[in-house]
Design a protein around this motif. Structure first.
Motif, PDB file in Angstrom:
ATOM      1  N   LYS A  29      43.643  61.648  74.639  1.00  0.00           N
ATOM      2  CA  LYS A  29      42.263  61.737  74.136  1.00  0.00           C
ATOM      3  C   LYS A  29      42.098  62.909  73.182  1.00  0.00           C
ATOM      4  CE  LYS A  29      39.439  58.944  76.790  1.00  0.00           C
ATOM      5  NZ  LYS A  29      38.185  58.353  76.573  1.00  0.00           N
ATOM      6  N   GLU A  30      42.544  64.111  73.598  1.00  0.00           N
ATOM      7  CA  GLU A  30      42.396  65.299  72.757  1.00  0.00           C
ATOM      8  C   GLU A  30      43.734  65.779  72.211  1.00  0.00           C
ATOM      9  OE1 GLU A  30      40.327  67.804  75.450  1.00  0.00           O
ATOM     10  OE2 GLU A  30      38.731  66.323  75.634  1.00  0.00           O
ATOM     11  N   GLU A  31      44.761  65.763  73.056  1.00  0.00           N
ATOM     12  CA  GLU A  31      46.101  66.148  72.649  1.00  0.00           C
ATOM     13  C   GLU A  31      47.039  64.968  72.861  1.00  0.00           C
ATOM     14  OE1 GLU A  31      47.631  69.662  74.467  1.00  0.00           O
ATOM     15  OE2 GLU A  31      45.638  70.492  74.733  1.00  0.00           O
ATOM     16  N   LEU A  32      48.153  64.987  72.172  1.00  0.00           N
ATOM     17  CA  LEU A  32      49.153  63.937  72.360  1.00  0.00           C
ATOM     18  C   LEU A  32      50.105  64.374  73.477  1.00  0.00           C
ATOM     19  CD1 LEU A  32      49.933  63.149  68.621  1.00  0.00           C
ATOM     20  CD2 LEU A  32      48.374  61.966  70.147  1.00  0.00           C
ATOM     21  N   ASN A  33      49.584  64.484  74.711  1.00  0.00           N
ATOM     22  CA  ASN A  33      50.374  65.018  75.808  1.00  0.00           C
ATOM     23  C   ASN A  33      50.917  63.946  76.749  1.00  0.00           C
ATOM     24  OD1 ASN A  33      47.956  64.333  76.918  1.00  0.00           O
ATOM     25  ND2 ASN A  33      47.590  66.267  77.938  1.00  0.00           N
ATOM     26  N   ASN A  34      50.756  62.688  76.439  1.00  0.00           N
ATOM     27  CA  ASN A  34      51.323  61.583  77.216  1.00  0.00           C
ATOM     28  C   ASN A  34      52.371  60.892  76.355  1.00  0.00           C
ATOM     29  OD1 ASN A  34      49.360  61.891  79.379  1.00  0.00           O
ATOM     30  ND2 ASN A  34      47.903  61.077  77.909  1.00  0.00           N
ATOM     31  N   ARG A  35      53.420  60.401  77.009  1.00  0.00           N
ATOM     32  CA  ARG A  35      54.496  59.807  76.226  1.00  0.00           C
ATOM     33  C   ARG A  35      55.025  58.548  76.912  1.00  0.00           C
ATOM     34  NH1 ARG A  35      59.398  63.655  74.834  1.00  0.00           N
ATOM     35  NH2 ARG A  35      59.442  63.683  77.080  1.00  0.00           N
ATOM     36  N   LEU A  36      55.258  57.521  76.127  1.00  0.00           N
ATOM     37  CA  LEU A  36      55.846  56.277  76.590  1.00  0.00           C
ATOM     38  C   LEU A  36      57.077  56.022  75.732  1.00  0.00           C
ATOM     39  CD1 LEU A  36      55.262  53.764  78.456  1.00  0.00           C
ATOM     40  CD2 LEU A  36      54.323  52.716  76.411  1.00  0.00           C
ATOM     41  N   ILE A  37      58.249  55.941  76.369  1.00  0.00           N
ATOM     42  CA  ILE A  37      59.505  55.724  75.651  1.00  0.00           C
ATOM     43  C   ILE A  37      60.040  54.359  76.048  1.00  0.00           C
ATOM     44  CG2 ILE A  37      61.852  56.550  75.267  1.00  0.00           C
ATOM     45  CD1 ILE A  37      60.838  59.327  76.130  1.00  0.00           C
ATOM     46  N   ILE A  38      60.270  53.511  75.069  1.00  0.00           N
ATOM     47  CA  ILE A  38      60.782  52.162  75.318  1.00  0.00           C
ATOM     48  C   ILE A  38      62.163  52.050  74.690  1.00  0.00           C
ATOM     49  CG2 ILE A  38      60.399  49.708  74.983  1.00  0.00           C
ATOM     50  CD1 ILE A  38      57.399  50.417  74.701  1.00  0.00           C
ATOM     51  N   LYS A  39      63.170  51.810  75.543  1.00  0.00           N
ATOM     52  CA  LYS A  39      64.546  51.629  75.074  1.00  0.00           C
ATOM     53  C   LYS A  39      64.867  50.145  75.160  1.00  0.00           C
ATOM     54  CE  LYS A  39      65.852  56.110  76.798  1.00  0.00           C
ATOM     55  NZ  LYS A  39      66.626  56.864  77.781  1.00  0.00           N
ATOM     56  N   TYR A  40      65.351  49.590  74.070  1.00  0.00           N
ATOM     57  CA  TYR A  40      65.626  48.154  74.048  1.00  0.00           C
ATOM     58  C   TYR A  40      66.810  47.836  73.158  1.00  0.00           C
ATOM     59  CZ  TYR A  40      63.376  47.985  69.464  1.00  0.00           C
ATOM     60  OH  TYR A  40      63.058  48.188  68.152  1.00  0.00           O
ATOM     61  N   THR A  41      67.349  46.649  73.347  1.00  0.00           N
ATOM     62  CA  THR A  41      68.418  46.127  72.500  1.00  0.00           C
ATOM     63  C   THR A  41      68.020  44.722  72.071  1.00  0.00           C
ATOM     64  OG1 THR A  41      69.601  45.230  74.398  1.00  0.00           O
ATOM     65  CG2 THR A  41      70.232  47.426  73.691  1.00  0.00           C
ATOM     66  N   HIS A  42      68.844  44.149  71.233  1.00  0.00           N
ATOM     67  CA  HIS A  42      68.635  42.771  70.806  1.00  0.00           C
ATOM     68  C   HIS A  42      69.753  41.909  71.389  1.00  0.00           C
ATOM     69  CE1 HIS A  42      65.430  43.609  67.934  1.00  0.00           C
ATOM     70  NE2 HIS A  42      66.101  44.700  67.620  1.00  0.00           N
ATOM     71  N   THR A  43      69.402  40.714  71.842  1.00  0.00           N
ATOM     72  CA  THR A  43      70.419  39.775  72.321  1.00  0.00           C
ATOM     73  C   THR A  43      71.065  39.098  71.115  1.00  0.00           C
ATOM     74  OG1 THR A  43      68.844  37.955  72.507  1.00  0.00           O
ATOM     75  CG2 THR A  43      69.130  39.365  74.450  1.00  0.00           C
ATOM     76  N   TRP A  44      72.082  38.327  71.356  1.00  0.00           N
ATOM     77  CA  TRP A  44      72.770  37.673  70.236  1.00  0.00           C
ATOM     78  C   TRP A  44      71.898  36.615  69.573  1.00  0.00           C
ATOM     79  CZ3 TRP A  44      73.952  32.465  70.323  1.00  0.00           C
ATOM     80  CH2 TRP A  44      73.806  31.823  71.543  1.00  0.00           C
ATOM     81  N   THR A  45      70.831  36.173  70.260  1.00  0.00           N
ATOM     82  CA  THR A  45      69.906  35.209  69.650  1.00  0.00           C
ATOM     83  C   THR A  45      68.778  35.897  68.884  1.00  0.00           C
ATOM     84  OG1 THR A  45      68.607  35.106  71.683  1.00  0.00           O
ATOM     85  CG2 THR A  45      70.344  33.465  71.404  1.00  0.00           C
ATOM     86  N   GLY A  46      68.742  37.238  68.946  1.00  0.00           N
ATOM     87  CA  GLY A  46      67.715  37.973  68.214  1.00  0.00           C
ATOM     88  C   GLY A  46      66.518  38.390  69.050  1.00  0.00           C
TER      89      GLY A  46
END
Length: 96
Positions: A29-46
């Motif tokens: 809300k006031e500061e950017l003090n929350n963090r969401l990290i998403i780690k992903y890959t792609h399958t061979w079908t995309g």
């Protein structure tokens, strides 16, 4: 996020040594003090395959780690007091 008066910043990383892609969302809300990290890959079908979702609220030292989006949404619904915040965080996940 902007409609609920949350500020956010989105970054994309492509590490050199691993096949994973990483998105980092910082929000608050006031500061950017929350963090969401998403780690992903792609399958061979995309298709996108999510490997791990890390959530750090208010600069926590140890993040909450989730394997699926449904686990993250279930956690947010339980632990967020204000209904607006949970819908805003759910929208953040759906933006990805």
């Amino acid at each position: 996020m902007n409609s609920n008066k949350y500020k956010y910043e989105k970054r994309y990383f492509r590490p050199l040594m691993t096949p994973e892609n990483v998105y980092v969302f910082k929000f608050g809300k006031e500061e950017l003090n929350n963090r969401l990290i998403i780690k992903y890959t792609h399958t061979w079908t995309g298709r996108i395959k999510i490997r791990e979702i890390d959530l750090r609220l208010h600069k926590q030292q140890h993040p909450r780690i989730f394997k699926r989006e449904s686990e993250l949404i279930k956690y947010l619904k339980k632990h967020v007091d204000v209904k607006e915040q949970s819908t805003a965080l759910t929208r953040l996940v759906l933006l990805f």
